[in-house]
Write an enzyme that holds these catalytic residues in place. Structure first.
Site, short mmCIF file in Angstrom:
data_model
loop_
_atom_site.label_atom_id
_atom_site.label_comp_id
_atom_site.label_asym_id
_atom_site.label_seq_id
_atom_site.Cartn_x
_atom_site.Cartn_y
_atom_site.Cartn_z
CE1 TYR A 152 -9.43 3.66 8.50
CE2 TYR A 152 -9.61 5.95 9.18
CZ TYR A 152 -8.83 4.87 8.83
OH TYR A 152 -7.46 4.97 8.84
CB ILE B 61 1.86 4.23 4.82
CG1 ILE B 61 1.01 5.51 4.74
CG2 ILE B 61 2.87 4.34 5.95
CD1 ILE B 61 0.08 5.73 5.93
CE LYS C 121 -6.45 2.18 11.37
NZ LYS C 121 -5.83 1.05 10.61
N GLY D 72 0.84 -1.20 0.00
CA GLY D 72 0.00 0.00 0.00
C GLY D 72 0.87 1.25 0.00
N1 NAD Z 1 -2.97 7.41 4.55
C1 NAD Z 1 -3.40 8.05 5.63
O1 NAD Z 1 -3.59 9.28 5.63
C2 NAD Z 1 -3.71 7.30 6.89
C3 NAD Z 1 -4.09 8.04 8.03
C4 NAD Z 1 -4.36 7.36 9.20
C5 NAD Z 1 -4.21 5.99 9.27
N2 NAD Z 1 -3.84 5.29 8.17
C6 NAD Z 1 -3.70 3.83 8.28
O2 NAD Z 1 -2.42 3.46 7.80
C7 NAD Z 1 -2.48 2.18 7.17
C8 NAD Z 1 -1.94 2.28 5.75
O3 NAD Z 1 -2.72 3.24 5.03
P1 NAD Z 1 -2.46 3.58 3.50
O4 NAD Z 1 -2.89 4.98 3.29
O5 NAD Z 1 -1.09 3.17 3.13
O6 NAD Z 1 -3.55 2.65 2.82
P2 NAD Z 1 -3.42 1.59 1.66
O7 NAD Z 1 -4.82 1.16 1.33
O8 NAD Z 1 -2.58 2.13 0.56
O9 NAD Z 1 -2.64 0.40 2.34
C9 NAD Z 1 -3.27 -0.61 3.10
C10 NAD Z 1 -2.82 -1.95 2.57
O10 NAD Z 1 -3.48 -2.97 3.33
C11 NAD Z 1 -3.85 -4.00 2.44
N3 NAD Z 1 -4.98 -4.75 2.99
C12 NAD Z 1 -6.26 -4.33 3.11
N4 NAD Z 1 -7.02 -5.31 3.63
C13 NAD Z 1 -6.19 -6.36 3.84
C14 NAD Z 1 -6.38 -7.67 4.35
N5 NAD Z 1 -7.58 -8.08 4.75
N6 NAD Z 1 -5.31 -8.50 4.42
C15 NAD Z 1 -4.08 -8.09 3.99
N7 NAD Z 1 -3.86 -6.86 3.49
C16 NAD Z 1 -4.89 -6.01 3.43
C17 NAD Z 1 -4.21 -3.29 1.14
O11 NAD Z 1 -4.16 -4.16 0.02
C18 NAD Z 1 -3.18 -2.18 1.11
O12 NAD Z 1 -2.05 -2.54 0.35
C19 NAD Z 1 -3.94 1.75 7.25
O13 NAD Z 1 -4.09 0.91 8.38
C20 NAD Z 1 -4.70 3.05 7.45
O14 NAD Z 1 -5.91 2.85 8.13
C21 NAD Z 1 -3.58 5.92 6.98
#
Ligand code: NAD
Length: 319
Positions: free
Chosen positions: A154, A13, A158, A11
């Site tokens: 959501y 991050i 979390k 993903g």
């Molecule tokens: N991007 C932001 O601004 C932000 C802010 C707060 C929290 N977060 C948290 O940070 C984390 C990463 O966020 P991101 O923006 O990189 O999102 P993203 O969707 O790009 O990455 C999440 C990854 O998790 C994988 N995934 C989803 N469901 C899954 C499952 N059941 N089994 C295995 N893999 C699974 C997806 O395929 C994806 O590659 C997440 O937990 C998100 O909630 C992100």
């Protein structure tokens, strides 16, 4: 040799955290289901390809769901730590599929922690979110705030994941377990539906961008390079017990000002249309980052202007 299990590693991050771990010499096993939500699988496949191209056999990728404990047992065995970023992100779509959010974000986090314990792993870092603070928390938000009024499924999922980790840590006091509350993360490879990348693409294409409300909504935008340093700092800080940290810029900006700054970074005047604020969007996010600074020696370094330029360049090079 350190081997880190990195969930969600293909993903947005996760890609950057994988690069940082591999770049400093750690072995990495990514666990990711490459799901098509909330954006296309092809982008995750590209991230995976780019990582393998750069780092070869220092990296392994396992395509699996984090709730599939049977498939993952051998993956966790022998690992020195877990960085758990997998999750279903996105506030607005969570109203349409709350069951999936609860299953992946809460059950998935419990499952990852159980797998870590069974494998004798003593370091777990897990991605949480600024959304846990809702609208009721006084700003700047402190980690000690109760965070009991989430504004979306959501946010609830979390916070639920954090509470599961906190409770499970009572029986696993030897484990260093850290929840990181990320504040709106942006940078190259950002999820395409998120504001900064979406806006940059539209401004470059000369299309209108939609500003929710009157533009006074505030967000604490944090560059992915700062988040990545924060994740590694938390991972390396292996004091036993459960704790949470805010990882934010500590410098919120209104949506209206963001759009002006982004127009400047892109070099083109944005064409703005207005729409009502969607359900679940909070009024403001603003991180108190003193705890992360004190305990993890982490402070954000990327100023918004420079950070927006990294997105503008990425979007131009990857139309
Ligand atoms: N991007 C932001 O601004 C932000 C802010 C707060 C929290 N977060 C948290 O940070 C984390 C990463 O966020 P991101 O923006 O990189 O999102 P993203 O969707 O790009 O990455 C999440 C990854 O998790 C994988 N995934 C989803 N469901 C899954 C499952 N059941 N089994 C295995 N893999 C699974 C997806 O395929 C994806 O590659 C997440 O937990 C998100 O909630 C992100």
């Amino acid at each position: 040799m350190a081997r880190v299990v990195l969930t969600g590693g293909v993903g947005f991050i996760g890609f950057h955290v994988a690069r940082a771990l591999l770049g400093r010499g750690d072995d990495v096993v990514i666990v990711d289901d490459f799901s098509a939500a909330p954006y296309p699988t092809a982008m995750k496949e590209r991230n995976d390809r780019d990582l393998h191209h750069e780092f070869g056999n220092k990296l392994h990728t396992v395509r699996a769901c984090i709730t599939d404990a049977a498939a993952l047992k051998s993956v966790f065995s022998g690992a020195s730590g877990v960085i758990h970023l997998a999750g279903i992100a996105g506030v607005r779509p969570s109203f349409d599929d709350p069951t999936r959010y609860a299953r992946v974000n809460v059950e998935g986090t419990a499952s990852v922690f159980e797998l870590a314990l069974a494998a004798g792993i003593t370091r777990v870092v897990s991605a949480s979110s600024s959304s846990v603070y809702g609208n009721a928390t006084p700003l700047p938000a402190l980690e000690s705030a109760p965070a009991i009024s989430p504004e979306s499924p959501y946010a609830a999922s979390k916070r639920g994941a954090e509470l599961v980790l906190s409770a499970l840590s009572l029986k696993a006091k030897h484990v260093a377990c850290t929840g990181l509350r990320f504040f709106t993360v942006y940078g190259p490879r950002q999820r395409p539906e998120m504001a900064i990348t979406l806006f940059a693409r539209k401004i470059i294409a000369g299309e209108p961008i939609t500003m929710f409300g009157d533009g006074s909504m505030k967000r604490d935008f944090t560059h992915v390079d700062d988040i990545t340093r924060g994740v590694l700092a938390a991972y390396d800080h292996d004091a036993p017990g459960f704790r949470v940290y805010n990882l934010g810029s500590g410098a919120p900006i209104t949506l209206a000002d963001l759009i002006v700054a982004l127009g400047r970074a892109v070099g083109r005047e944005p064409n703005v249309v207005r729409a009502p604020v969607p359900l679940g969007d909070v009024d403001a996010t603003f991180a108190d980052i003193a705890k992360a600074s004190r305990e993890l020696s982490w402070t954000p370094r990327v100023k918004l202007e420079a950070g927006l330029t990294t997105v503008a360049e990425w979007v131009r090079e990857n139309p």
